[in-house]
Structures are given as structure tokens and as C-alpha cells.
Enzyme design. Structure first.
Site, PDB file in Angstrom:
ATOM      1  N   LYS A  79       0.833  -1.215   0.000  1.00 21.60           N
ATOM      2  CA  LYS A  79       0.000   0.000   0.000  1.00 21.60           C
ATOM      3  C   LYS A  79       0.865   1.262   0.000  1.00 21.60           C
ATOM      4  O   LYS A  79       0.637   2.185  -0.774  1.00 21.60           O
ATOM      5  CB  LYS A  79      -0.924   0.007   1.232  1.00 21.60           C
ATOM      6  CG  LYS A  79      -1.812  -1.228   1.333  1.00 21.60           C
ATOM      7  CD  LYS A  79      -2.702  -1.193   2.545  1.00 21.60           C
ATOM      8  CE  LYS A  79      -1.990  -1.279   3.875  1.00 21.60           C
ATOM      9  NZ  LYS A  79      -1.339  -2.579   4.161  1.00 21.60           N
ATOM     10  N   ARG A 105      -9.568   0.473   8.693  1.00 21.57           N
ATOM     11  CA  ARG A 105      -9.214  -0.939   8.893  1.00 21.57           C
ATOM     12  C   ARG A 105     -10.121  -1.641   9.874  1.00 21.57           C
ATOM     13  O   ARG A 105      -9.820  -2.755  10.293  1.00 21.57           O
ATOM     14  CB  ARG A 105      -7.775  -1.231   9.319  1.00 21.57           C
ATOM     15  CG  ARG A 105      -6.933  -0.296   9.633  1.00 21.57           C
ATOM     16  CD  ARG A 105      -5.672  -0.262  10.283  1.00 21.57           C
ATOM     17  NE  ARG A 105      -4.615  -1.155  10.085  1.00 21.57           N
ATOM     18  CZ  ARG A 105      -3.467  -0.829   9.487  1.00 21.57           C
ATOM     19  NH1 ARG A 105      -3.293   0.314   8.929  1.00 21.57           N
ATOM     20  NH2 ARG A 105      -2.500  -1.671   9.468  1.00 21.57           N
ATOM     21  N   ARG A 153      11.779  -5.450   4.992  1.00 24.78           N
ATOM     22  CA  ARG A 153      11.598  -4.003   4.768  1.00 24.78           C
ATOM     23  C   ARG A 153      12.589  -3.192   5.604  1.00 24.78           C
ATOM     24  O   ARG A 153      12.872  -3.508   6.752  1.00 24.78           O
ATOM     25  CB  ARG A 153      10.173  -3.594   5.140  1.00 24.78           C
ATOM     26  CG  ARG A 153       9.998  -2.072   5.092  1.00 24.78           C
ATOM     27  CD  ARG A 153       8.572  -1.620   5.108  1.00 24.78           C
ATOM     28  NE  ARG A 153       7.824  -2.180   6.220  1.00 24.78           N
ATOM     29  CZ  ARG A 153       6.506  -2.103   6.319  1.00 24.78           C
ATOM     30  NH1 ARG A 153       5.802  -1.508   5.379  1.00 24.78           N
ATOM     31  NH2 ARG A 153       5.891  -2.637   7.353  1.00 24.78           N
ATOM     32  N   ARG A 164      11.468  -1.493  11.191  1.00 23.82           N
ATOM     33  CA  ARG A 164      10.382  -1.105  12.097  1.00 23.82           C
ATOM     34  C   ARG A 164      10.216  -2.162  13.190  1.00 23.82           C
ATOM     35  O   ARG A 164      10.323  -3.358  12.920  1.00 23.82           O
ATOM     36  CB  ARG A 164       9.059  -0.984  11.321  1.00 23.82           C
ATOM     37  CG  ARG A 164       8.904   0.338  10.618  1.00 23.82           C
ATOM     38  CD  ARG A 164       7.735   0.440   9.665  1.00 23.82           C
ATOM     39  NE  ARG A 164       6.483  -0.176  10.034  1.00 23.82           N
ATOM     40  CZ  ARG A 164       5.371  -0.093   9.293  1.00 23.82           C
ATOM     41  NH1 ARG A 164       5.372   0.605   8.165  1.00 23.82           N
ATOM     42  NH2 ARG A 164       4.260  -0.693   9.673  1.00 23.82           N
ATOM     43  N   ARG A 206      -0.026  -8.796  13.576  1.00 27.46           N
ATOM     44  CA  ARG A 206      -0.670  -7.905  12.604  1.00 27.46           C
ATOM     45  C   ARG A 206      -1.478  -8.701  11.576  1.00 27.46           C
ATOM     46  O   ARG A 206      -2.554  -8.268  11.164  1.00 27.46           O
ATOM     47  CB  ARG A 206       0.395  -7.060  11.884  1.00 27.46           C
ATOM     48  CG  ARG A 206       0.945  -5.960  12.774  1.00 27.46           C
ATOM     49  CD  ARG A 206       2.274  -5.458  12.296  1.00 27.46           C
ATOM     50  NE  ARG A 206       2.212  -4.761  11.034  1.00 27.46           N
ATOM     51  CZ  ARG A 206       3.253  -4.588  10.230  1.00 27.46           C
ATOM     52  NH1 ARG A 206       4.429  -5.095  10.547  1.00 27.46           N
ATOM     53  NH2 ARG A 206       3.119  -3.922   9.120  1.00 27.46           N
TER      54      ARG A 206
HETATM   55  P1  AP5 Z   1       4.834  -1.572   1.820  1.00 29.70           P
HETATM   56  O1  AP5 Z   1       4.466  -0.821   0.584  1.00 29.70           O
HETATM   57  O2  AP5 Z   1       5.567  -0.843   2.883  1.00 29.70           O
HETATM   58  O3  AP5 Z   1       3.542  -2.344   2.400  1.00 29.70           O
HETATM   59  P2  AP5 Z   1       2.271  -1.801   3.156  1.00 29.70           P
HETATM   60  O4  AP5 Z   1       1.096  -2.515   2.602  1.00 29.70           O
HETATM   61  O5  AP5 Z   1       2.242  -0.305   3.146  1.00 29.70           O
HETATM   62  O6  AP5 Z   1       2.596  -2.376   4.580  1.00 29.70           O
HETATM   63  P3  AP5 Z   1       2.527  -1.744   6.039  1.00 29.70           P
HETATM   64  O7  AP5 Z   1       3.222  -2.719   6.917  1.00 29.70           O
HETATM   65  O8  AP5 Z   1       3.052  -0.336   6.086  1.00 29.70           O
HETATM   66  O9  AP5 Z   1       1.039  -1.725   6.249  1.00 29.70           O
HETATM   67  P4  AP5 Z   1       0.321  -1.843   7.567  1.00 29.70           P
HETATM   68  O10 AP5 Z   1      -1.065  -1.627   7.107  1.00 29.70           O
HETATM   69  O11 AP5 Z   1       0.563  -3.035   8.369  1.00 29.70           O
HETATM   70  O12 AP5 Z   1       1.015  -0.690   8.439  1.00 29.70           O
HETATM   71  P5  AP5 Z   1       0.688   0.832   8.655  1.00 29.70           P
HETATM   72  O13 AP5 Z   1       1.946   1.557   8.502  1.00 29.70           O
HETATM   73  O14 AP5 Z   1      -0.502   1.278   7.885  1.00 29.70           O
HETATM   74  O15 AP5 Z   1       5.695  -2.836   1.360  1.00 29.70           O
HETATM   75  C1  AP5 Z   1       6.247  -3.724   2.309  1.00 29.70           C
HETATM   76  C2  AP5 Z   1       7.630  -4.193   1.833  1.00 29.70           C
HETATM   77  O16 AP5 Z   1       7.468  -4.921   0.615  1.00 29.70           O
HETATM   78  C3  AP5 Z   1       8.595  -3.040   1.498  1.00 29.70           C
HETATM   79  O17 AP5 Z   1       9.877  -3.407   1.910  1.00 29.70           O
HETATM   80  C4  AP5 Z   1       8.529  -2.893  -0.022  1.00 29.70           C
HETATM   81  O18 AP5 Z   1       9.752  -2.422  -0.562  1.00 29.70           O
HETATM   82  C5  AP5 Z   1       8.226  -4.340  -0.443  1.00 29.70           C
HETATM   83  N1  AP5 Z   1       7.386  -4.407  -1.644  1.00 29.70           N
HETATM   84  C6  AP5 Z   1       6.302  -3.630  -1.945  1.00 29.70           C
HETATM   85  N2  AP5 Z   1       5.783  -3.978  -3.126  1.00 29.70           N
HETATM   86  C7  AP5 Z   1       6.534  -5.022  -3.591  1.00 29.70           C
HETATM   87  C8  AP5 Z   1       6.487  -5.816  -4.766  1.00 29.70           C
HETATM   88  N3  AP5 Z   1       5.579  -5.619  -5.724  1.00 29.70           N
HETATM   89  N4  AP5 Z   1       7.419  -6.790  -4.894  1.00 29.70           N
HETATM   90  C9  AP5 Z   1       8.366  -7.005  -3.929  1.00 29.70           C
HETATM   91  N5  AP5 Z   1       8.469  -6.271  -2.799  1.00 29.70           N
HETATM   92  C10 AP5 Z   1       7.559  -5.291  -2.628  1.00 29.70           C
HETATM   93  O19 AP5 Z   1       0.234   0.815  10.187  1.00 29.70           O
HETATM   94  C11 AP5 Z   1       1.143   0.489  11.218  1.00 29.70           C
HETATM   95  C12 AP5 Z   1       0.399   0.391  12.535  1.00 29.70           C
HETATM   96  O20 AP5 Z   1      -0.232   1.643  12.853  1.00 29.70           O
HETATM   97  C13 AP5 Z   1      -0.748  -0.631  12.566  1.00 29.70           C
HETATM   98  O21 AP5 Z   1      -0.303  -1.946  12.840  1.00 29.70           O
HETATM   99  C14 AP5 Z   1      -1.604  -0.056  13.709  1.00 29.70           C
HETATM  100  O22 AP5 Z   1      -1.073  -0.333  14.962  1.00 29.70           O
HETATM  101  C15 AP5 Z   1      -1.505   1.446  13.486  1.00 29.70           C
HETATM  102  N6  AP5 Z   1      -2.561   1.913  12.581  1.00 29.70           N
HETATM  103  C16 AP5 Z   1      -2.390   2.446  11.339  1.00 29.70           C
HETATM  104  N7  AP5 Z   1      -3.581   2.749  10.791  1.00 29.70           N
HETATM  105  C17 AP5 Z   1      -4.525   2.398  11.694  1.00 29.70           C
HETATM  106  C18 AP5 Z   1      -5.935   2.425  11.684  1.00 29.70           C
HETATM  107  N8  AP5 Z   1      -6.620   2.897  10.631  1.00 29.70           N
HETATM  108  N9  AP5 Z   1      -6.589   1.962  12.780  1.00 29.70           N
HETATM  109  C19 AP5 Z   1      -5.929   1.509  13.843  1.00 29.70           C
HETATM  110  N10 AP5 Z   1      -4.581   1.434  13.926  1.00 29.70           N
HETATM  111  C20 AP5 Z   1      -3.881   1.879  12.846  1.00 29.70           C
END
Ligand code: AP5
Length: 213
Positions: free
Chosen positions: A13, A87, A126, A159, A170
Site C-alpha cells: 500500500k 481498517r 523491509r 520497524r 498484525r
Molecule cells: P509496503 O508498501 O511498505 O507495504 P504496506 O502494505 O504499506 O505495509 P505496512 O506494513 O506499512 O502496512 P500496515 O497496514 O501493516 O502498516 P501501517 O503503517 O498502515 O511494502 C512492504 C515491503 O514490501 C517493502 O519493503 C517494499 O519495498 C516491499 N514491496 C512492496 N511492493 C513489492 C512488490 N511488488 N514486490 C516485492 N516487494 C515489494 O500501520 C502500522 C500500525 O499503525 C498498525 O499496525 C496499527 O497499529 C496502526 N494503525 C495504522 N492505521 C490504523 C488504523 N486505521 N486503525 C488503527 N490502527 C492503525
């Protein structure tokens, strides 16, 4: 056009949002980024959120709904991507209410589909820049010099929630709380499922096809 990009942790994402900002001019609202910035700046919100995030659990609905309301209001009329929000079904319902009041809507709810084995590999490999937040992967998208951000020269790190225990938590939380959003957006008629497998450019190409349709 406003879009929602959702899917399991590690689906890509953030990576795809960065491409959509760079190439299509969207504004990017990521609740994960907003919360990590609050942690970095040691604000009251950051201090409260850190423990929950590091454990892989969800921050309370009320907190994230308030953050998103403020972010969308500040954008005025710019098209935006929502990444990592909503989410939970409650967050989806509150988002709909919020957007209706602002006379806005989500045009496409794009679900990035990636199997669990790939998610674990992506998350555990990552690395993120401490200064600018750019995201890399030790195999799929490595930095030119180990530990140094290609974009700003800052230091990259893993992270805390990308360690094995937090990843497992997660993925579990995702299945229970976020996967049901597929049904929610299917019922609204805005759901588009695409494969998040393949290269980053291939996935970006699929998203662009959806945006053009
Ligand atoms: P990346 O693009 O970073 O993946 P992502 O889907 O953004 O993953 P996140 O871990 O950031 O999502 P998340 O939803 O768990 O965390 P968030 O930060 O929102 O890609 C991942 C890796 O893969 C990278 O190394 C990239 O280079 C690689 N990659 C990407 N595409 C690729 C491809 N095509 N091929 C190969 N490699 C690839 O949230 C973190 C925390 O915040 C949550 O756990 C929660 O505690 C809190 N939080 C955030 N939002 C909320 C909410 N709405 N409600 C409650 N708590 C929340």
C-alpha cells in the site's frame, strides 16, 4: 478521484501510494505514517500509540478517525489516497459519514491481494529511512549502500512491528478486523480486487488500469 488502497500488512500500500503521488499527483493520507510521525516527535498521541503499534495491535478507532477527518479537511479539494484507513468496519462507517458531510466520496476501493508467505517476506525484509520515511526491501528494492537511504542519505532501520512476533499479530488482526472490509465495499459497489504480486511497476500498472476504467 479519491481512492482507498487496502489490503494486508506488507501488500504494498505504501509503495504504490508513493508511486501514485509521484506519477498521478494524488495527496497521500496514511494513518501509519501520521502515527509514526507522532511517535518520532514524542507527542502525547505518539507516546500513547507506540506501545500498541509495536505490539502489532490497532490504535483506537476514535483516535484514527479524528486524524483522518483533520487530514481530509486540510486537503480542501485535492484528490487523495487513503492508505491504512479504514481498517475496521466502524472506521468505514465513520468515513462514509465524514465524506458525506464534506460532499466527497471514495470512487474506487482497491484491494491489494498478496498471499501470506509473500507478506512475511516483504515485511521482514523491509527497511525504512529514519529521516524521510522512504521504504526499501533488502532483496526486492535494496538501497545502493547498506543502511543508507538512496533518497536523502538518512539511516535506514527495521520497524519494531516488522519483527516476527508483531508480524504474526498484525496478520491475525488483519484477518479479524480488516478483511471484512472487502464485503463492506463489495456491497457498496466500489470494490476492485487486484493482485499485488509481481514487480512494483507491474502492480502500479494494474492500479492505473483501474483508475482509467
Ligand atoms: P509496503 O508498501 O511498505 O507495504 P504496506 O502494505 O504499506 O505495509 P505496512 O506494513 O506499512 O502496512 P500496515 O497496514 O501493516 O502498516 P501501517 O503503517 O498502515 O511494502 C512492504 C515491503 O514490501 C517493502 O519493503 C517494499 O519495498 C516491499 N514491496 C512492496 N511492493 C513489492 C512488490 N511488488 N514486490 C516485492 N516487494 C515489494 O500501520 C502500522 C500500525 O499503525 C498498525 O499496525 C496499527 O497499529 C496502526 N494503525 C495504522 N492505521 C490504523 C488504523 N486505521 N486503525 C488503527 N490502527 C492503525
Amino acid at each position: 478521484m479519491n481512492i482507498l488502497l487496502f489490503g494486508p500488512p506488507g501488500a504494498g500500500k505504501g509503495t504504490q501510494s508513493a508511486l501514485l503521488v509521484e506519477k498521478n499527483g494524488f495527496a497521500h493520507i496514511s494513518t501509519g505514517d501520521i502515527l509514526r510521525s507522532a511517535i518520532k516527535n514524542q507527542t502525547a498521541l505518539g507516546l500513547k500509540a507506540k506501545e500498541v503499534i509495536d505490539k502489532g495491535e490497532l490504535v483506537s478507532d476514535e483516535i484514527v478517525i479524528g486524524l483522518v477527518d483533520e487530514a481530509i479537511t486540510n486537503l480542501k479539494n485535492k484528490s487523495f489516497i487513503l492508505d491504512g484507513f479504514p481498517r475496521t468496519v466502524i472506521q468505514s462507517e465513520r468515513l462514509d459519514e465524514m465524506l458525506t458531510k464534506m460532499d466527497k466520496k471514495i470512487d474506487k476501493s482497491i484491494f491489494l491481494d498478496v498471499e501470506t508467505d509473500f507478506l512475511i517476506k516483504r515485511l521482514s525484509g523491509r527497511r525504512v529511512c529514519k529521516s524521510c520515511g522512504a521504504s526499501f526491501h533488502i532483496e526486492a528494492n535494496p538501497t545502493q549502500s547498506e543502511g543508507v537511504c538512496d533518497k536523502c542519505g538518512g539511516e535506514t532501520y527495521q520497524r519494531a512491528d516488522d519483527e516476527a512476533d508483531s508480524i504474526a499479530k498484525r496478520l491475525d488482526v488483519y484477518e479479524k478486523s480488516t478483511a471484512p472490509l472487502k464485503d463492506y465495499y463489495q456491497a457498496q459497489g466500489s470494490l476492485v480486487k487486484i493482485s499485488g504480486l509481481g514487480s512494483m511497476d507491474e502492480v502500479y500498472g494494474r492500479i492505473n488500469e483501474v483508475l482509467k476504467a
